[in-house]
Design an enzyme around this catalytic site. Structure first.
Site, PDB file in Angstrom:
ATOM      1  N   ARG A  36       0.865  -1.222  -0.031  1.00 10.08           N
ATOM      2  CA  ARG A  36       0.090  -0.011  -0.101  1.00 10.08           C
ATOM      3  C   ARG A  36       0.918   1.322  -0.011  1.00 10.08           C
ATOM      4  O   ARG A  36       1.830   1.601   0.715  1.00 10.08           O
ATOM      5  CB  ARG A  36      -0.997  -0.048   1.192  1.00 10.08           C
ATOM      6  CG  ARG A  36      -1.706   1.324   1.539  1.00 10.08           C
ATOM      7  CD  ARG A  36      -2.383   1.206   2.827  1.00 10.08           C
ATOM      8  NE  ARG A  36      -3.316   2.361   3.169  1.00 10.08           N
ATOM      9  CZ  ARG A  36      -3.013   3.064   4.255  1.00 10.08           C
ATOM     10  NH1 ARG A  36      -2.118   2.707   5.127  1.00 10.08           N
ATOM     11  NH2 ARG A  36      -3.657   4.236   4.587  1.00 10.08           N
ATOM     12  N   ARG A  77     -10.442  18.564   9.162  1.00  5.83           N
ATOM     13  CA  ARG A  77      -9.441  18.738  10.482  1.00  5.83           C
ATOM     14  C   ARG A  77      -9.944  20.250  10.937  1.00  5.83           C
ATOM     15  O   ARG A  77     -10.300  21.235  10.339  1.00  5.83           O
ATOM     16  CB  ARG A  77      -8.144  18.743   9.950  1.00  5.83           C
ATOM     17  CG  ARG A  77      -7.533  17.394   9.375  1.00  5.83           C
ATOM     18  CD  ARG A  77      -6.340  17.381   8.830  1.00  5.83           C
ATOM     19  NE  ARG A  77      -5.896  16.147   8.362  1.00  5.83           N
ATOM     20  CZ  ARG A  77      -5.718  15.153   8.904  1.00  5.83           C
ATOM     21  NH1 ARG A  77      -5.481  15.074  10.124  1.00  5.83           N
ATOM     22  NH2 ARG A  77      -5.081  13.991   8.435  1.00  5.83           N
ATOM     23  N   LYS A 223     -13.479   2.498   0.617  1.00  5.45           N
ATOM     24  CA  LYS A 223     -13.043   2.401   2.035  1.00  5.45           C
ATOM     25  C   LYS A 223     -14.319   2.664   2.947  1.00  5.45           C
ATOM     26  O   LYS A 223     -14.712   3.895   2.842  1.00  5.45           O
ATOM     27  CB  LYS A 223     -12.056   3.346   2.546  1.00  5.45           C
ATOM     28  CG  LYS A 223     -10.778   2.899   1.949  1.00  5.45           C
ATOM     29  CD  LYS A 223      -9.679   4.034   2.111  1.00  5.45           C
ATOM     30  CE  LYS A 223      -9.108   4.135   3.502  1.00  5.45           C
ATOM     31  NZ  LYS A 223      -7.878   4.998   3.727  1.00  5.45           N
ATOM     32  N   THR A 283      -6.481  -1.461   9.961  1.00 10.55           N
ATOM     33  CA  THR A 283      -6.404  -0.343  11.111  1.00 10.55           C
ATOM     34  C   THR A 283      -6.286  -1.061  12.491  1.00 10.55           C
ATOM     35  O   THR A 283      -6.847  -1.810  13.175  1.00 10.55           O
ATOM     36  CB  THR A 283      -7.682   0.551  11.578  1.00 10.55           C
ATOM     37  OG1 THR A 283      -8.328   0.988  10.331  1.00 10.55           O
ATOM     38  CG2 THR A 283      -7.337   1.651  12.321  1.00 10.55           C
TER      39      THR A 283
END
Length: 484
Positions: A36, A77, A223, A283
């Site tokens: 990845r 963010r 995802k 994860t």
């Protein structure tokens, strides 16, 4: 040379700890099937260089290995604190998120947040900052400011991520940066493209059309990390539009609550398998190995649980990108997978007998797996394939037998490297006389699988070599017999 067969595949992230020929070579030997490239970090030049090394080491070792480019997506963010301060937010205190605040001058009482995000908020919303480490409750709202009470305090740094519990923050799945990175991914011949924060099937379709315009046929991995994406009918639509999904448990856990993750993970994997799509579980699978040389028992059980769920692959992120033991971490994950795959439930066939076939090659593929799982003496399945579609269908059927995908077309072996239970093999069928192809295919697999005289193998192929969608033949062959 006999290969060590493992059904569940390993995806490993390349980063500062895992760059260069020696480390990449060691990770392939340890068991990495797909590398990845995380476009949230690094430059285009850096990713191109890493992809080139991966291809070089794959060719040198004669081991097909795929490349997955992972787009950053619209991570929401907060702004920056003045002088990069890290204020301590006290539980029970007040804190504001405001579009009126200078983006670079946040203080202990408040910090910048884009006005478009604030438009999605309502009084009573729970906001989770820094991957859920800090929780805020929205008490009052103005057109430009959310005044919050700190429910769970802690130290907050600049540019930390913001999630709303239950989802609902607006942001396009593909940003301007993503379109640039997508073109880079196409130029380095990526095999898979992971699209972050997918909300609808339209996000997948946009990524696919953009890839095709850039000259790439890479498979799209959606995802699943937004609460909206796992709700029906959106979830089924996303799975149908994508080639596979990634259960991205970080942001997803923040949005739906960690306690709900295990059921959602199992459901998503089951849905994808039923739809003949790929799954990657990701994860913090071996997070402790960023610094430790061995995993915790909890991590061992986490990886094993995903294997028993039927995932195609488990993924390493920071463990190999910045961790101290990238090769050892891959070895540890491979051992855990092989241990989990000895569980008897994985020996039980789950054949969808009531399924209807839409294509000849699908009928051949599933018929082959039915025979493989029910005829005594079958030791392997051999699939001559142009695009990898037939072995993908085969891999959706639970089996204890290896599926050898023999392919000549550039990219096909790298794609099948991610399929559960499939062993990719380079095989130049066009350079072989037609009457010798079956014999040499079986001979190749005999050497790799350690087959003996008298063992049975199943072979699927088409009448014409290197023709897309042409699989129309199923043969059962005995090793040692004259094969034509």
């Amino acid at each position: 040379m006999q290969v060590s067969w493992r059904r569940t595949k390993i995806v490993a992230t390349v980063g500062p700890s895992s760059q260069g020929p020696d480390i990449i070579r060691g990770m392939i030997r340890a068991g990495v099937n797909v590398f990845r490239l995380n476009f949230s970090h690094g430059t285009a030049e850096n990713h191109r260089a890493n992809a080139a090394v991966i291809r070089q080491m794959s060719a040198e070792l004669g081991t097909p290995v795929g490349v997955l480019c992972d787009l950053q997506g619209p991570k929401i963010r907060i702004g920056r604190f003045e002088n990069d301060a890290t204020p301590q937010l006290a539980t029970g205190g007040s804190f504001s998120l405001s579009a009126d605040c200078d983006p670079n001058l946040g203080t202990e009482s408040g910090v910048y947040l884009d006005a478009e995000v604030l438009d999605d908020l309502a009084e009573g919303d729970r906001l989770l900052l820094d991957d859920g480490r800090i929780e805020l409750l929205v008490e009052t709202l103005t057109t430009s400011t959310a005044n919050c009470r700190v429910v769970q305090g802690g130290i907050l740094g600049s540019h930390k991520g913001v999630n709303k519990f239950g989802g609902g923050l607006s942001a396009p799945a593909l940003t301007e940066k993503d379109f640039i990175d997508l073109a880079t991914a196409a130029s380095l011949r990526t095999d898979f493209l992971a699209v972050s924060f997918v909300k609808t099937a339209g996000d997948v379709e946009l990524a696919r059309s953009s890839l095709e315009a850039a000259g790439s046929q890479a498979r799209i991995i959606a995802k699943m990390e937004r609460a909206e994406a796992i709700a029906e009918p959106i979830c089924s639509e996303i799975i149908a539009a994508a080639d596979g999904i990634m259960v991205a448990r970080g942001d997803l856990g923040v949005e739906i609550g960690d306690e709900n993750l295990i059921a959602v993970q199992k459901d998503l994997i089951s849905r994808a398998i039923s739809a003949n799509k790929l799954t990657i579980t990701a994860t913090q699978m071996m997070e402790s190995m960023i610094e430790a040389s061995t995993p915790t028992r909890a991590e061992v059980f986490d990886v094993a649980n995903a294997v028993l769920d039927g995932t195609d692959a488990v993924m390493l992120s920071a463990e190999t990108a910045i961790g101290a033991y990238p090769v050892a971490t891959v070895k540890a994950m491979a051992r855990v997978i092989q241990g989990a795959e000895r569980h008897p439930t994985l020996e039980r066939t789950q054949q969808p007998l009531a399924v209807g076939f839409s294509d000849i090659d699908q009928a051949v593929a599933l018929s082959a797996m039915y025979a493989a799982n029910h005829l005594h003496g079958i030791k392997a399945v051999i699939c001559l394939t142009e695009t990898g579609t037939t072995p993908r269908w085969m891999s959706r059927i639970q089996s204890s037998l290896p599926i050898f995908a023999l392919a000549e077309k550039v990219g096909t072996s790298e794609v099948t490297a991610l399929y559960r239970g499939v062993v990719p093999v380079y095989f130049q069928a066009s350079a072989i006389k037609p009457e010798m192809i079956n014999h040499l295919a079986v001979q190749t697999v005999c050497d790799m699988a350690g087959l003996r005289k008298g063992d049975l193998v199943i072979m699927t192929k088409g009448d014409f070599i290197n023709v897309h969608g042409g699989t129309n033949t199923l043969k059962i062959l005995r090793v040692g017999d004259k094969i034509q």
